[in-house]
Design a protein around this motif. Structure first.
Motif, PDB file in Angstrom:
ATOM      1  N   ALA A 291      52.441 -52.973 117.197  1.00  0.00           N
ATOM      2  CA  ALA A 291      51.479 -53.351 116.291  1.00  0.00           C
ATOM      3  C   ALA A 291      51.235 -54.920 115.940  1.00  0.00           C
ATOM      4  N   LEU A 292      52.361 -55.597 116.263  1.00  0.00           N
ATOM      5  CA  LEU A 292      51.935 -57.398 116.062  1.00  0.00           C
ATOM      6  C   LEU A 292      50.993 -57.640 117.170  1.00  0.00           C
ATOM      7  N   ASP A 293      51.231 -57.052 118.463  1.00  0.00           N
ATOM      8  CA  ASP A 293      50.159 -57.454 119.298  1.00  0.00           C
ATOM      9  C   ASP A 293      48.699 -57.183 118.899  1.00  0.00           C
ATOM     10  N   ARG A 294      48.604 -56.077 118.447  1.00  0.00           N
ATOM     11  CA  ARG A 294      47.038 -55.581 117.766  1.00  0.00           C
ATOM     12  C   ARG A 294      46.734 -56.668 116.669  1.00  0.00           C
ATOM     13  N   GLU A 295      47.835 -56.976 116.096  1.00  0.00           N
ATOM     14  CA  GLU A 295      47.348 -57.566 114.719  1.00  0.00           C
ATOM     15  C   GLU A 295      46.961 -58.974 115.210  1.00  0.00           C
ATOM     16  N   CYS A 296      47.510 -59.678 116.294  1.00  0.00           N
ATOM     17  CA  CYS A 296      47.045 -60.939 116.912  1.00  0.00           C
ATOM     18  C   CYS A 296      45.723 -60.833 117.321  1.00  0.00           C
TER      19      CYS A 296
ATOM     20  N   GLU B 162      39.049 -66.918 118.913  1.00  0.00           N
ATOM     21  CA  GLU B 162      39.235 -67.955 120.159  1.00  0.00           C
ATOM     22  C   GLU B 162      39.430 -69.412 120.054  1.00  0.00           C
ATOM     23  N   GLN B 163      39.072 -69.603 118.313  1.00  0.00           N
ATOM     24  CA  GLN B 163      39.498 -70.950 118.116  1.00  0.00           C
ATOM     25  C   GLN B 163      40.899 -71.202 117.494  1.00  0.00           C
ATOM     26  N   GLY B 164      41.713 -70.194 117.732  1.00  0.00           N
ATOM     27  CA  GLY B 164      43.105 -70.286 116.992  1.00  0.00           C
ATOM     28  C   GLY B 164      43.161 -70.318 115.632  1.00  0.00           C
ATOM     29  N   GLY B 165      42.066 -69.573 115.006  1.00  0.00           N
ATOM     30  CA  GLY B 165      41.851 -69.533 113.544  1.00  0.00           C
ATOM     31  C   GLY B 165      42.230 -68.011 113.067  1.00  0.00           C
TER      32      GLY B 165
ATOM     33  N   ARG C 276      46.903 -70.469 121.246  1.00  0.00           N
ATOM     34  CA  ARG C 276      45.590 -70.840 120.713  1.00  0.00           C
ATOM     35  C   ARG C 276      45.900 -71.342 119.334  1.00  0.00           C
ATOM     36  N   ILE C 277      46.734 -71.142 118.981  1.00  0.00           N
ATOM     37  CA  ILE C 277      46.954 -71.609 117.371  1.00  0.00           C
ATOM     38  C   ILE C 277      47.653 -73.110 117.386  1.00  0.00           C
ATOM     39  N   ALA C 278      48.555 -73.196 118.474  1.00  0.00           N
ATOM     40  CA  ALA C 278      49.357 -74.462 118.237  1.00  0.00           C
ATOM     41  C   ALA C 278      48.248 -75.644 118.184  1.00  0.00           C
ATOM     42  N   PRO C 279      47.381 -75.627 119.283  1.00  0.00           N
ATOM     43  CA  PRO C 279      46.229 -76.838 119.341  1.00  0.00           C
ATOM     44  C   PRO C 279      45.301 -76.924 118.285  1.00  0.00           C
ATOM     45  N   THR C 280      45.215 -75.765 117.511  1.00  0.00           N
ATOM     46  CA  THR C 280      44.553 -75.782 116.144  1.00  0.00           C
ATOM     47  C   THR C 280      45.195 -76.356 115.039  1.00  0.00           C
TER      48      THR C 280
ATOM     49  N   GLY D 245      36.921 -73.942 112.180  1.00  0.00           N
ATOM     50  CA  GLY D 245      35.721 -74.239 111.567  1.00  0.00           C
ATOM     51  C   GLY D 245      35.823 -75.659 110.926  1.00  0.00           C
ATOM     52  N   TYR D 246      36.923 -76.455 111.520  1.00  0.00           N
ATOM     53  CA  TYR D 246      37.108 -77.709 111.036  1.00  0.00           C
ATOM     54  C   TYR D 246      36.674 -78.710 112.107  1.00  0.00           C
ATOM     55  N   ALA D 247      36.340 -79.858 111.632  1.00  0.00           N
ATOM     56  CA  ALA D 247      36.197 -81.046 112.943  1.00  0.00           C
ATOM     57  C   ALA D 247      37.005 -82.058 112.413  1.00  0.00           C
ATOM     58  N   ARG D 248      37.324 -82.854 113.320  1.00  0.00           N
ATOM     59  CA  ARG D 248      38.260 -83.804 113.291  1.00  0.00           C
ATOM     60  C   ARG D 248      38.061 -85.217 113.673  1.00  0.00           C
ATOM     61  N   LEU D 249      38.099 -86.400 113.145  1.00  0.00           N
ATOM     62  CA  LEU D 249      37.957 -87.715 113.640  1.00  0.00           C
ATOM     63  C   LEU D 249      39.360 -88.483 113.497  1.00  0.00           C
TER      64      LEU D 249
END
Length: 580
Positions: free
Chosen positions: A205-210, A216-219, A259-263, A308-312
């Motif tokens: 179930a946790l796999d499905r929820e992921c 794809e952006q880790g969001g 995917r989430i870690a770099p985001t 959905g966020y940009a970083r400088l």
């Protein structure tokens, strides 16, 4: 007539109570088979406050040193949820002395006596999952010195809560509540005698929820950075617990972590805190660093958007921009009208911020915190870039409507730094105008140049703009560009309103100046934090002007002064030289 959603919610709560009471008839667990290593991080200071009888939850402070935690009555369901989730056990464990242990033991066994038979507000899948994680994490702390009867009651309650969770996790809302429920079920299934049969189902179930919730952006759909951190933390805990028991997490689970870690690294300011958007705060102290280290994922997000966020970022300066439409559908319940708003931090000191979430201060503050004027961006004619829908079902279900649909962005190199360019159509329907924002950060991180443009792009937009002008008797459409300052930033309006100097506790001085077409004022603002009793007073720089033409452009800059002489020289310049 009752709203169908209200009927459904009441039925769900009723069935939670039924299954909670049924689960308490079982007497399954008598011991631990294994125990995951404690990974939750508490606050020593909050722990000392609890021991002293100062109970601060959901923005409410109750001082009652002679009363148990469960004897306090506060008319706020969020207060009860924070108690029933037992995250405060982390704080008492952080203190770890005999007085902290005594409080923790008294309150846990009091909960068993009061609510252990399936009553009370804590029998929901997400709160039960959260509670199981804390009880298991701190079991040694809790059981030390307890007699056989007390230990038996503790194990019995753990098993009963696990059975309840195995039957009701499907009824938790998708997203963070379900991640909490499933992680708690995995923890309990691995740790408790006789509960191992629940692990395989929870892992699937946790796999499905992921797969469903992490893009794809880790969001995640809510675009709340702090909520993303909570999800990431739960996923790393579950993965570590499975690995420690000789089992493997699912493929989607592992991919979600990677995917989430770099985001999260993209959404972290230079001071280590998260950007505060869409009802999110900075995150608990140390939680982000600990979770990133636990994940062992070292990669960073490539140039572009993260959730959905940009970083400088350059030198000691970080800028994070909300560069997407607000969340839609169910995810919009706590969304903010913050498109193109930004936050700026210099070293360990936040400078430009958003007001934050007012949820813990009541419905009026919640609504105010969601509006565009509570963010560091442009608002037009008293409108937000996205409006709150008139849900008519209570403030918890209000949604954003007429939100920006198109938010094109471009990241590029400027001649002397990095450039962000973005736009949104949130004012197109009402005024025929598109808001475009350009931000440039110098390579050394010591200067930001900005431009805000309102433009009618085509003939239909121009006709809408003309109608809006007619409604204003051709006097122009008022606009404000707001830059909310952190409460620890000391701002002063200098030289007849031509510049604002912002002094940080680090000793840095930043100088804010603007070009033609606007009037600058320094006005009161607020900084909203859920750990505070009330909003903190602060200030905001406001550039006010009017849109008279099909294109209105306002330029501004924020530069770090080398020393006081440089600051004075900058303030006395007659014109702001900002070429595009």
């Amino acid at each position: 007539m009752s709203h169908p959603n209200g009927v459904s919610a009441r039925w769900t709560r009723f069935m939670h109570r039924v299954h909670a009471r049924l689960s308490t008839r079982a007497r399954p667990a008598t011991a631990f088979t294994s125990m995951p290593e404690p990974r939750t991080i508490g606050s020593f200071a909050r722990g000392r406050q609890l021991i002293a009888g100062n109970y601060l939850f959901a923005g409410h402070l109750v001082t009652a040193p002679e009363q148990s935690l469960w004897e306090i009555r506060v008319a706020d369901p969020v207060y009860a949820q924070e108690l029933q989730g037992f995250a405060w056990l982390d704080d008492l464990a952080a203190v770890g002395d005999p007085s902290a242990q005594a409080r923790a033991q008294d309150w846990v066994w009091a909960w068993i006596a009061l609510y252990g038979r399936g009553s009370g507000p804590g029998w929901t899948p997400d709160l039960t999952g959260r509670r199981l994680i804390r009880w298991i994490n701190h079991a040694l702390f809790l059981l030390r010195g307890r007699d056989a009867a007390q230990s038996q009651a503790f194990y019995r309650s753990l098993g009963q809560q696990t059975i309840f969770l195995s039957r009701r996790w499907q009824k938790s809302a998708s997203g963070l509540p379900r991640f909490e429920a499933l992680t708690g079920l995995i923890y309990a299934g691995l740790a408790l005698e006789g509960m191992g049969s629940h692990v395989a189902l929870a892992v699937r179930a946790l796999d499905r929820e992921c797969r469903d919730q992490v893009d794809e952006q880790g969001g995640i759909p809510t675009r709340n950075p702090e909520e993303l951190l909570e999800v990431f933390t739960l996923l790393t805990w579950a993965a570590a617990a499975l690995s420690g028991a000789g089992q493997s997490p699912g493929a989607a689970h592992v991919e979600a972590i990677s995917r989430i870690a770099p985001t999260l690294r993209t959404l972290r300011h230079s001071d280590g805190g998260l950007a505060r958007f869409h009802c999110g705060g900075r995150g608990l102290e140390g939680r982000l660093d600990h979770a990133l280290a636990e994940s062992q994922v070292k990669t960073r997000q490539s140039d572009g958007l993260s959730m959905g966020y940009a970083r400088l970022s350059a030198g000691r300066t970080s800028i994070i921009v909300d560069a997407s439409p607000p969340p839609a559908g169910r995810a919009s319940v706590n969304a903010h009208a913050s498109t193109l708003a930004f936050e700026l931090t210099s070293g360990r000191r936040p400078v430009i911020v958003n007001c934050g979430s007012g949820v813990s201060f009541g419905p009026d503050w919640r609504r105010a915190g969601r509006a565009t004027p509570s963010h560091s961006t442009l608002s037009l004619d008293g409108y937000s870039s996205a409006r709150l829908g008139d849900a008519g079902r209570g403030w918890r279900e209000e949604q954003l409507v007429d939100a920006p649909r198109k938010v094109p962005i471009q990241m590029s190199q400027a001649p002397d730094g990095q450039r962000f360019q973005g736009g949104h159509d949130g004012f197109l329907r009402t005024h025929g105008l598109t808001h475009a924002r350009t931000l440039e950060l110098t390579f050394d991180g010591r200067g930001v140049v900005g431009e805000d443009l309102l433009v009618a792009l085509d003939d239909p937009a121009k006709r809408r703009f003309d109608r809006a002008m007619d409604a204003k008797s051709l006097q122009g459409i008022p606009l404000q560009i707001r830059f909310h300052l952190h409460p620890e930033a000391d701002a002063t309006l200098d030289l007849g309103g031509t510049a604002v100097s912002v002094a940080l506790k680090s000793g840095e001085i930043w100088i804010f100046r603007h070009g033609k077409g606007a009037r600058m004022t320094l006005e009161p603002s607020v900084f909203l934090e859920k750990t505070r009793l009330k909003p903190r007073a602060t200030k905001q720089v406001v550039l006010s002007g009017v849109a008279m033409e099909y294109a209105t452009r306002i330029r501004w800059s924020l530069t770090k002064a080398q020393d006081s002489s440089v600051a004075i020289r900058d303030l006395n310049r007659d014109e702001l030289d900002m070429t595009t």
